[in-house]
Design an enzyme around this catalytic site. Structure first.
Site, PDB file in Angstrom:
ATOM      1  N   CYS A   2      28.951  57.719   6.504  1.00 14.05           N
ATOM      2  CA  CYS A   2      28.422  58.038   7.826  1.00 14.05           C
ATOM      3  C   CYS A   2      28.723  59.495   8.121  1.00 14.05           C
ATOM      4  O   CYS A   2      29.422  60.165   7.366  1.00 14.05           O
ATOM      5  CB  CYS A   2      29.054  57.153   8.899  1.00 14.05           C
ATOM      6  SG  CYS A   2      28.595  55.408   8.785  1.00 14.05           S
ATOM      7  N   GLY A  28      23.492  59.237   7.628  1.00 13.30           N
ATOM      8  CA  GLY A  28      23.297  57.958   8.287  1.00 13.30           C
ATOM      9  C   GLY A  28      22.047  57.943   9.122  1.00 13.30           C
ATOM     10  O   GLY A  28      21.881  58.781  10.006  1.00 13.30           O
ATOM     11  N   ASN A 101      34.164  57.214   9.321  1.00 10.95           N
ATOM     12  CA  ASN A 101      33.381  57.271   8.089  1.00 10.95           C
ATOM     13  C   ASN A 101      34.249  56.727   6.970  1.00 10.95           C
ATOM     14  O   ASN A 101      35.327  57.256   6.708  1.00 10.95           O
ATOM     15  CB  ASN A 101      32.979  58.720   7.790  1.00 10.95           C
ATOM     16  CG  ASN A 101      32.372  58.875   6.401  1.00 10.95           C
ATOM     17  OD1 ASN A 101      31.706  57.977   5.892  1.00 10.95           O
ATOM     18  ND2 ASN A 101      32.607  60.016   5.774  1.00 10.95           N
ATOM     19  N   GLY A 102      33.797  55.670   6.309  1.00  9.24           N
ATOM     20  CA  GLY A 102      34.556  55.109   5.200  1.00  9.24           C
ATOM     21  C   GLY A 102      34.547  53.597   5.218  1.00  9.24           C
ATOM     22  O   GLY A 102      33.682  52.970   5.820  1.00  9.24           O
ATOM     23  N   TYR A 258      25.190  63.283  -4.687  1.00  6.68           N
ATOM     24  CA  TYR A 258      24.049  62.812  -3.912  1.00  6.68           C
ATOM     25  C   TYR A 258      24.219  62.894  -2.403  1.00  6.68           C
ATOM     26  O   TYR A 258      23.307  63.290  -1.690  1.00  6.68           O
ATOM     27  CB  TYR A 258      23.774  61.353  -4.300  1.00  6.68           C
ATOM     28  CG  TYR A 258      22.688  60.664  -3.507  1.00  6.68           C
ATOM     29  CD1 TYR A 258      21.341  60.890  -3.783  1.00  6.68           C
ATOM     30  CD2 TYR A 258      23.002  59.785  -2.473  1.00  6.68           C
ATOM     31  CE1 TYR A 258      20.344  60.251  -3.060  1.00  6.68           C
ATOM     32  CE2 TYR A 258      22.013  59.144  -1.741  1.00  6.68           C
ATOM     33  CZ  TYR A 258      20.696  59.383  -2.036  1.00  6.68           C
ATOM     34  OH  TYR A 258      19.712  58.761  -1.317  1.00  6.68           O
TER      35      TYR A 258
END
Length: 509
Positions: A2, A28, A101-102, A258
């Site tokens: 995210c 996201g 985030n995670g 990526y």
């Protein structure tokens, strides 16, 4: 994966947060949210959708205050309820909002502990809400009076890091106290901060990627260290401390392959330069495998593979051409739930320029091959456009294992490289030849740019889980929940982490 951002300013921050989330939109596309702090009160708006669709003028006007946090959510095949959009909020102690985030690998146990021992109720199946409540509980335990000192806050984060397992980075706003950012002790998920010097003093921004800072006019200062907490208090003073016993830096390699934007710098390594290096190492492997003489032209699959393809073509001495044009209004197929939707979207997303393919032996370069759906369709598009031979190259190694630290990886039956040789994958995507990057070369691509980076989280390629607590039972349970979404108890940061029962190895950091 995210995008998170936090800002402390001398001016209203709603526009700053919105602009930063636009710059992090690639992290996201499922939901977005902003929470601001003003006069001891929080204002919040969050909903499913892209940033530009979630926030209207009326929403922005309601987000008052000179500090706040924002989040854009990564879509998965699990729950996409608006209830799990972030930020999350608790009213005690002080009032705290948090964006995360995670993925926490022990969030289910923590949720039970919250209810039985900490007397806290978790209302969703999001591990982000669990993380917020762990933070709130530890702050409450560490606080003795009516104020919250930085040392007390860092003590709370230290206990949090001992309780929480997984990969995570978070920003939290404590009402009228300040802005907190912290990163897991293994440094898996990224977080950095920057400053903006103005007439009224210094302003601060924390974000997942440096591009969000620079795009908002802030000067990048540094990455938040593994296990470090950074706190900007109500007086706009910055405090920091390492809040972990044995921190070590192990950034996620997939960020460089990526996930991150090429114009970001993560842990001292330019994402763009690492992708150039990936192209160089991939070119050497193509030479070793005797395929270079068969190539007339090198083409990237836009956009993230472009730097690797440019450098690969240069090293091979081959012509570089843009054979595919990307429709930028179609989401990333890698993170689209549903095989049929992904397959349909490929040809909506990419269109081939026929003249670039006719009668040529084409080397197509992509950043990675995950499910193989996109690769197969692209190979067919190249053939339909008149390519004589199609060789496919991946700038990343075969994706063989589940990721449990915040990247949504497919289940066993979707993961094309699982249980297949390179030759079998080549046949599946209908290419004439297939070349994967070697894992050691991928790691070298990053270390060459920043020699200080010597250890990485690369579990999706090698099955080694840096936190050392991932069991086969854990992987089985998450895979089962992915196939049976009604069975709760396996959702991660955005619900529904995809994992599988594979042969795996664990390693201690």
């Amino acid at each position: 994966m995210c995008g998170i951002v936090g800002v402390v300013s001398h001016q209203p921050v709603n526009q700053l947060l919105y602009d930063a989330l636009l710059l992090l939109q690639h992290r996201g596309q499922d939901a977005a949210g902003i929470a601001t702090n003003h006069s001891s009160m929080f204002s919040m708006h969050k909903a499913n959708g892209l940033v530009r669709d979630v926030f209207r003028t009326r929403n922005m006007r309601s987000l008052m205050g000179n500090s706040g946090i924002g989040h854009c959510r990564y879509p998965t095949a699990g729950s996409s309820s608006e209830e799990e959009a972030q930020p999350f909020y608790v009213n005690a102690p002080f009032g705290i909002t948090l964006a995360h985030n995670g993925n926490l690998t022990n969030w289910e146990q923590l949720k039970q502990d919250m209810f039985k021992n900490d007397r806290r109720h978790i209302n969703t199946d999001s591990d982000s809400e669990v993380l917020l409540n762990v933070l709130a509980h530890e702050i409450q335990k560490a606080t003795t009076g009516y104020s919250l000192e930085p040392s007390t806050l860092f003590e709370a984060v230290t206990v949090l890091n001992r309780r929480v397992e997984g990969g995570y980075a978070a920003v939290a706003q404590i009402a009228d106290v300040g802005l907190l950012g912290f990163r897991d002790p293994h440094g898996i998920r990224p977080l950095c901060y920057g400053i903006l010097e103005g007439e009224q003093g210094t302003e601060y921004m924390l974000a997942s990627e440096s591009v969000a800072l620079e795009g908002a006019g802030f000067r990048f200062v540094r990455d938040v260290l593994p296990g470090e907490a950074v706190f900007i208090d109500a007086e706009n003073k910055l405090h920091s401390r390492i809040c972990a016993d044995n921190p070590s830096l192990n950034p996620c390699v997939f960020e460089y392959v990526y996930l991150a934007r090429p114009d970001s710098v993560i842990d001292g390594a330019s994402v763009y330069n690492t992708r150039l290096k990936m192209g160089e190492y991939l070119a050497e492997k193509i030479k070793r495998e005797g395929l270079a003489d068969d190539i007339d032209v090198v083409m990237p699959i836009p956009d993230s593979s472009r730097p690797a393809a440019i450098q690969l073509a240069l090293r091979l001495g081959k012509e570089y051409r843009e054979g595919f044009i990307k429709n930028r209004y179609i989401g990333r197929t890698f993170i689209m739930p549903g095989q049929a939707l992904r397959k349909k979207s490929v040809r909506q997303k990419l269109n081939a320029i026929g003249d670039e393919f006719k009668g040529k032996n084409v080397l197509l370069v992509d950043d990675s091959i995950v499910r193989g759906t996109t690769s197969r369709e692209i190979v067919q598009m190249a053939r339909d456009s008149g390519a004589k031979k199609v060789i496919f190259a991946s700038a990343a190694p075969p994706v063989l294992y589940p990721n449990v630290y915040g990247i949504d990886m497919p289940t066993r039956d979707e993961l094309i490289a699982h249980g297949r040789t390179v030759e079998e994958v080549c046949k599946e995507i209908t290419a004439d030849a297939l070349v994967y990057q070697d894992l050691d070369d991928l790691k070298r691509s990053i270390s060459d740019v920043n020699p200080a980076l010597t250890s990485f989280e690369a579990s999706c390629f090698d099955g080694k889980y840096i936190t050392g607590n991932v069991s086969a039972d854990y992987l089985d349970r998450i895979e089962n929940a992915r196939h049976n979404p009604k069975d709760k108890g396996s959702t991660g940061e955005d619900a529904g982490r995809t994992q599988l029962n594979l042969n795996y190895a664990t390693t201690e950091a």
